[in-house]
Write a protein that holds these residues in place. Sequence first.
Motif, PDB file in Angstrom:
ATOM      1  N   PHE A 106       0.835  -1.202   0.000  1.00 40.94           N
ATOM      2  CA  PHE A 106       0.000   0.000   0.000  1.00 40.94           C
ATOM      3  C   PHE A 106       0.871   1.254   0.000  1.00 40.94           C
ATOM      4  CE2 PHE A 106      -1.933  -3.466   2.376  1.00 40.94           C
ATOM      5  CZ  PHE A 106      -3.113  -3.650   1.669  1.00 40.94           C
ATOM      6  N   GLU A 107       0.238   2.400  -0.318  1.00 37.53           N
ATOM      7  CA  GLU A 107       1.001   3.663  -0.305  1.00 37.53           C
ATOM      8  C   GLU A 107       1.360   4.061   1.120  1.00 37.53           C
ATOM      9  OE1 GLU A 107      -0.635   7.065  -2.406  1.00 37.53           O
ATOM     10  OE2 GLU A 107      -1.412   5.665  -3.918  1.00 37.53           O
ATOM     11  N   ASN A 108       0.399   3.874   2.042  1.00 41.22           N
ATOM     12  CA  ASN A 108       0.599   4.247   3.449  1.00 41.22           C
ATOM     13  C   ASN A 108      -0.540   3.620   4.254  1.00 41.22           C
ATOM     14  OD1 ASN A 108      -1.660   5.863   2.815  1.00 41.22           O
ATOM     15  ND2 ASN A 108      -0.325   7.574   2.290  1.00 41.22           N
ATOM     16  N   TYR A 109      -0.554   3.855   5.557  1.00 45.27           N
ATOM     17  CA  TYR A 109      -1.586   3.195   6.360  1.00 45.27           C
ATOM     18  C   TYR A 109      -2.985   3.699   6.022  1.00 45.27           C
ATOM     19  CZ  TYR A 109      -2.120   7.151   9.623  1.00 45.27           C
ATOM     20  OH  TYR A 109      -2.388   8.374  10.166  1.00 45.27           O
ATOM     21  N   GLU A 110      -3.103   4.977   5.568  1.00 40.84           N
ATOM     22  CA  GLU A 110      -4.427   5.490   5.186  1.00 40.84           C
ATOM     23  C   GLU A 110      -4.965   4.707   3.991  1.00 40.84           C
ATOM     24  OE1 GLU A 110      -2.560   9.449   6.751  1.00 40.84           O
ATOM     25  OE2 GLU A 110      -1.843   7.754   5.576  1.00 40.84           O
ATOM     26  N   ASP A 111      -4.082   4.516   3.003  1.00 41.68           N
ATOM     27  CA  ASP A 111      -4.470   3.771   1.797  1.00 41.68           C
ATOM     28  C   ASP A 111      -4.903   2.356   2.197  1.00 41.68           C
ATOM     29  OD1 ASP A 111      -4.649   2.890  -0.910  1.00 41.68           O
ATOM     30  OD2 ASP A 111      -2.587   2.162  -0.815  1.00 41.68           O
ATOM     31  N   ARG A 112      -4.144   1.742   3.115  1.00 45.14           N
ATOM     32  CA  ARG A 112      -4.473   0.390   3.576  1.00 45.14           C
ATOM     33  C   ARG A 112      -5.861   0.376   4.231  1.00 45.14           C
ATOM     34  NH1 ARG A 112       0.063  -2.251   7.270  1.00 45.14           N
ATOM     35  NH2 ARG A 112      -0.442  -0.518   8.651  1.00 45.14           N
ATOM     36  N   GLY A 113      -6.096   1.357   5.111  1.00 52.64           N
ATOM     37  CA  GLY A 113      -7.393   1.436   5.801  1.00 52.64           C
ATOM     38  C   GLY A 113      -8.538   1.712   4.840  1.00 52.64           C
ATOM     39  N   ASN A 114      -8.303   2.588   3.861  1.00 50.57           N
ATOM     40  CA  ASN A 114      -9.351   2.907   2.884  1.00 50.57           C
ATOM     41  C   ASN A 114      -9.675   1.695   2.018  1.00 50.57           C
ATOM     42  OD1 ASN A 114      -9.669   5.504   3.815  1.00 50.57           O
ATOM     43  ND2 ASN A 114      -8.113   6.357   2.452  1.00 50.57           N
ATOM     44  N   GLN A 115      -8.649   0.941   1.630  1.00 53.99           N
ATOM     45  CA  GLN A 115      -8.878  -0.275   0.842  1.00 53.99           C
ATOM     46  C   GLN A 115      -9.667  -1.310   1.651  1.00 53.99           C
ATOM     47  OE1 GLN A 115      -5.983  -2.154  -1.621  1.00 53.99           O
ATOM     48  NE2 GLN A 115      -4.845  -0.275  -2.023  1.00 53.99           N
ATOM     49  N   PHE A 116      -9.397  -1.360   2.947  1.00 56.42           N
ATOM     50  CA  PHE A 116     -10.131  -2.258   3.848  1.00 56.42           C
ATOM     51  C   PHE A 116     -11.628  -1.894   3.813  1.00 56.42           C
ATOM     52  CE2 PHE A 116     -11.630  -2.984   8.336  1.00 56.42           C
ATOM     53  CZ  PHE A 116     -11.461  -4.363   8.426  1.00 56.42           C
TER      54      PHE A 116
END
Length: 444
Positions: A427-437
Motif C-alpha cells: 500500500f502507499e501508506n496506512y491510510e491507503d491500507r485502511g481505505n482499501q479495507f
Amino acid sequence: MDRLVVLGGGESGVGTAILGKQKGFEVFVSDKGEIKEEYKKVLEHFEIEWESGKHTEAKILNANVVMKSPGIPDKVPLVQQLVSKGISVISEIEFASKYTNATIVGITGSNGKTTTTMLTYHLLKDGGLHVGMAGNIGDSYAKMVAENDYDEYVLEISSFQLDGITEFKPKVAVITNITPDHLDRYNYKFENYIASKFRIAMNQDESDYLIYDVDDEVIREWLKKHPVQSKLLPFSLKEKQEQGAWLENGTIKLKVEHKTLEMSTDILTLEGQHNVKNTMAAGLAALLVNVRKETIRKSIQTFQGVPHRLEKVLKINHVEYINDSKATNVNATFYALEGIKRPIVWIAGGVDKGNDYSELMPLVREKVKAIICLGMDNYKLKEAFGNVIDLMVETYSMDEAIKVAYKISERGDSVLLSPACASFDLFENYEDRGNQFKEAIKKL
C-alpha cells in the motif's frame, strides 16, 4: 542571502520552502522521488526552484541550512556529506519554530500520539483559542507559521523529527509511552530510540512542563537516570499523583498547581484503558493553556476519535469489521486486541520493523481464532503464531484478505485489521491500507 535547501518535496518540505522564501532565503527543493503535481504547482506559484527524481549535489552542498524530510534517514551519504561539511541539517519543526512566538504543545510517543494530539487540539479549539494542529499530522507546520501564525500550536512529533532539532522548546511536552518501534532507524538499539523521544524536553526549563505516563517503566527508568529541567506532570491508572492525573474509582482526577478537575470515565467517547491515558494527557495540556474546566469536560464528550484507529466500519451478518490500519507497531495492536471483547479474526502483516510478537501471545491465545496474513513476507508472523493458531491464511491483497475473513468469520466475531507493521509493501501508506479495507468490505 542565506541559502535554504529542502530535501523532500512533500507536505513538510513544501511548507518549509514557502516559509523560507517568505523569510528571505534563497530556496531550493530537491526530491529523489517524484514530487506530486499539486506540490509542483505550489512551488511554481511561489517561484521556488525545485528538482524531482534526483539530487544535484552541486546545488545542495552550497546550502547554509538544510531541512530534510523525516522520511530520509540520517545515514544517507548525502546527509552525511552535509554534516561533515558543518552544514546544519534540521527538521521542519526546528525551522518553523524560529519564526513564531506561539505557545507550543508538542506530543510524541510510540502510540496514542495522534489521538492525544487531535483530542488536545479539539479541547483548545472548543476553548476559544486561536490554535493550529500540525507536525506529523495534517498540514505543514511551517506553512501555518507562514500563512496565519496561530497563538497556540498542537504538534504531533515523531522521533525522526526530534532527531533534527537543536533549539526547539515546547511550553508543554507530552510523551504518551515508549515501546520498541522504528528500530531499523536506530541501529536496532532501543536506548537510541528512547533518547530520541526524550529530545522533546531537552531545551525545556523550569517554566515548562513535561506530561508523561508514569506507569510506563521505560519512561520512569529513563527519567531517573536522565533528569529534565521541566516541571513533571505524570499521569497514571495505578496510583495517586501529587501533581498530574490519576484514576480513582472510575473518576479521572487532574491536578495542575492550584487547578483541579474531576470527570467520570463514563463520559469518554473512546473505549479502552489507553484512551483514558490519552484523555489524561490532553486534559492536563488543556488546563496548562487555561482552557476552562467546563469546556474540557464538555468537549471530551464530543470527540470523535481518529480515522484508521479502531474505527468501526460495518456490521455484516452480526460480524463487526474494525479498521485499525494505523496500528503500525506491536504495542498499538496490543491495545486493539486487548480492547475487543468478541472472538477475533485478525488481519496482520506488512513491513516488519524488527517486531517482537511475544507480548501479544497471551491475547492471541485467549481471543484470536484465525490470523489472515497480509504482506509480501509473512514468515515472522507464521513463526510467532503458527503453533498457537489453528487457522492461518496468507493473502497478498486487501480484497483477498476480506473475502477470506468473510468466509471464516461467524456470528458474534470481530474482523480486525490491526497490522502491527508498516504498509509500504502493498500500500502507499496506512491510510491507503485502511481505505482499501473499507472499500473491500463495502463490496461484500
